[in-house]
Enzyme design. Structure first.
Site, PDB file in Angstrom:
ATOM      1  N   THR A 124      57.580  18.717 -18.188  1.00  0.00           N
ATOM      2  CA  THR A 124      56.999  19.204 -19.445  1.00  0.00           C
ATOM      3  C   THR A 124      55.490  19.382 -19.322  1.00  0.00           C
ATOM      4  OG1 THR A 124      56.441  18.438 -21.680  1.00  0.00           O
ATOM      5  CG2 THR A 124      57.086  16.752 -20.151  1.00  0.00           C
ATOM      6  N   ASP A 125      54.944  20.270 -20.130  1.00  0.00           N
ATOM      7  CA  ASP A 125      53.474  20.438 -20.133  1.00  0.00           C
ATOM      8  C   ASP A 125      52.775  19.201 -20.716  1.00  0.00           C
ATOM      9  OD1 ASP A 125      54.154  20.766 -22.823  1.00  0.00           O
ATOM     10  OD2 ASP A 125      53.035  22.634 -23.094  1.00  0.00           O
ATOM     11  N   GLU A 126      53.566  18.306 -21.362  1.00  0.00           N
ATOM     12  CA  GLU A 126      52.927  17.131 -21.967  1.00  0.00           C
ATOM     13  C   GLU A 126      52.353  16.181 -20.914  1.00  0.00           C
ATOM     14  OE1 GLU A 126      54.663  15.416 -25.415  1.00  0.00           O
ATOM     15  OE2 GLU A 126      55.871  17.183 -25.841  1.00  0.00           O
ATOM     16  N   TYR A 149      56.511   8.738 -23.656  1.00  0.00           N
ATOM     17  CA  TYR A 149      57.379   9.833 -23.183  1.00  0.00           C
ATOM     18  C   TYR A 149      56.715  10.605 -22.047  1.00  0.00           C
ATOM     19  CZ  TYR A 149      59.227  14.610 -23.003  1.00  0.00           C
ATOM     20  OH  TYR A 149      59.717  15.825 -22.564  1.00  0.00           O
ATOM     21  N   LYS A 153      57.607  10.988 -17.971  1.00  0.00           N
ATOM     22  CA  LYS A 153      57.884  12.269 -17.312  1.00  0.00           C
ATOM     23  C   LYS A 153      56.914  12.489 -16.149  1.00  0.00           C
ATOM     24  CE  LYS A 153      60.507  15.063 -18.400  1.00  0.00           C
ATOM     25  NZ  LYS A 153      61.941  15.256 -18.042  1.00  0.00           N
TER      26      LYS A 153
END
Ligand SMILES: NC(=O)c1ccc[n+]([C@@H]2O[C@H](COP(=O)([O-])OP(=O)(O)OC[C@H]3O[C@@H](n4cnc5c(N)ncnc54)[C@H](O)[C@@H]3O)[C@@H](O)[C@H]2O)c1
Length: 335
Positions: A124-126, A149, A153
């Protein structure tokens, strides 16, 4: 090609399973999913009974189960399985570490032992954290995750890198922006607001509502994953995005206008701790190297999505009432 898809009963995973069997009807897909609250087998009800599709209920962290599945032969792994909801990670980080880090490591280990040809990790870009000022994240941007989260990741991404560097496992990582589209669990922003607006219930907007996310229609994400699965270079990372930055308030207005609902439904609520202000993703690498392009303009994707939720009220009503959990028992109890 035989692909082990994990987390295929979730939002993006189920869209991907359907997509891959549509564009590669000769492929075989095994869908391994634990069916947590976010997994819903009704997302793939139309594929039940197909010869080249099989569902297995189980945990990606279960080494014994993985051993049995890989021993049957697996050419590629596509790992969607994750705890994915930031708010839940703030309430209870433990599950996120168990699935997103240790589960990914168990899968990597099985893939290494059985020498699979391709391991695609859906990230994810997060993992990049929050953008300050102009510009967009590239694959070279430093990792600076801000929630349990995104930290879990980012850890999984680093394990993938280590398995490539240490064991030559052909791993490719994709980092995608926020997805929207059919079959998204109605606790995420867009389906939550559509379904609440339809019921004339309040739309809870965090803080000032000026948080910016870069949105991509889920089918465009699936087509990017198809490209990377086949032609991505081992050891590489590919950002995936559709250049559609919108504030949460803009999303809210779009939904209210399309459903002809009153702005009075908007409720500003207390902000999420560690809330990233803005994400934007530079996907020029996948575009230049693999020739991928997103095909769905934001307005069209939103119109289709709202229309899908209007046409599929029984699907989301069952989730809101909890009834969807009975589907597995009904379908698989005697198998
Ligand atoms: N939704 C987005 O906007 C977005 C954006 C970028 C990346 N991603 C990533 O894409 C992946 C899929 O996201 P999503 O939105 O479809 O999530 P989701 O929560 O809808 O689906 C996750 C699926 O994983 C399954 N699962 C959870 N723990 C498991 C375990 N231990 N073993 C086997 N299965 C398990 C769940 O039952 C569920 O079916 C995630 O890895 C997420 O980090 C999501």
């Amino acid at each position: 090609m035989k692909i082990l898809v994990t987390g295929g009963a979730g939002f993006i995973g189920s869209n991907f399973v359907r997509y891959i069997l549509e564009v590669h009807p000769d492929y075989e897909v095994v869908n391994l999913d634990l069916l947590t609250y976010a997994g819903n087998l009704e997302n793939l009800a139309d594929l039940e009974g197909r010869e080249n599709y099989r569902f297995v209920r189980g945990d990606i962290a279960d080494a014994g189960l993985l051993d049995g599945l890989f021993a049957e032969g697996v050419d590629g792994v596509v790992n969607f399985a994750a705890e994915s909801h930031v708010d839940r990670s703030i309430e209870d980080p433990g599950h996120f570490l168990a699935t997103n880090i240790l589960g990914t490591q168990a899968l990597l280990e099985a893939a290494r032992r059985y020498r699979v040809n391709r391991f695609l990790q859906i990230s994810t870009d997060e993992v990049y954290g929050s953008l300050a000022g102009e510009g967009a994240f590239t694959e070279e941007s430093p990792l600076a995750p801000n929630s349990p989260y995104s930290a879990s990741k980012a850890s999984a991404d680093l394990l993938c890198r280590a398995y490539w560097k240490t064991y030559d496992l052909p791993v490719v990582v994709t980092r995608c922006s926020n997805n929207y589209g059919p079959f998204q669990f109605p606790e995420k922003l867009i389906p939550l607001f559509i379904t609440n607006a339809l019921a004339d219930e309040p739309l809870p907007v965090y803080g000032d509502g000026l948080y910016v996310r870069d949105w991509i229609y889920v089918r465009d994400h699936c087509s990017a994953l198809d490209r990377v699965l086949h032609d991505g270079r081992p050891g590489e990372i590919y950002n995936v995005g559709a250049d559609a930055e919108r504030t949460n308030l803009e999303i809210t207005q779009t939904i209210l206008e399309k459903l002809d609902k009153d702005a009075g439904l908007v409720r500003h609520v207390k902000d999420r701790p560690g809330h990233d202000r803005r994400y934007a993703i530079d996907s020029s690498k996948i575009q230049t190297e693999l020739g991928w392009r997103p095909e769905t303009p934001f307005q069209d994707g939103m119109a289709d999505t709202i229309d899908w939720y209007l046409r599929n009220e029984p699907w989301w009503q069952k989730i809101k009432s909890g009834e969807y959990r009975e589907y597995y028992e009904r379908m698989y109890r005697n198998r």
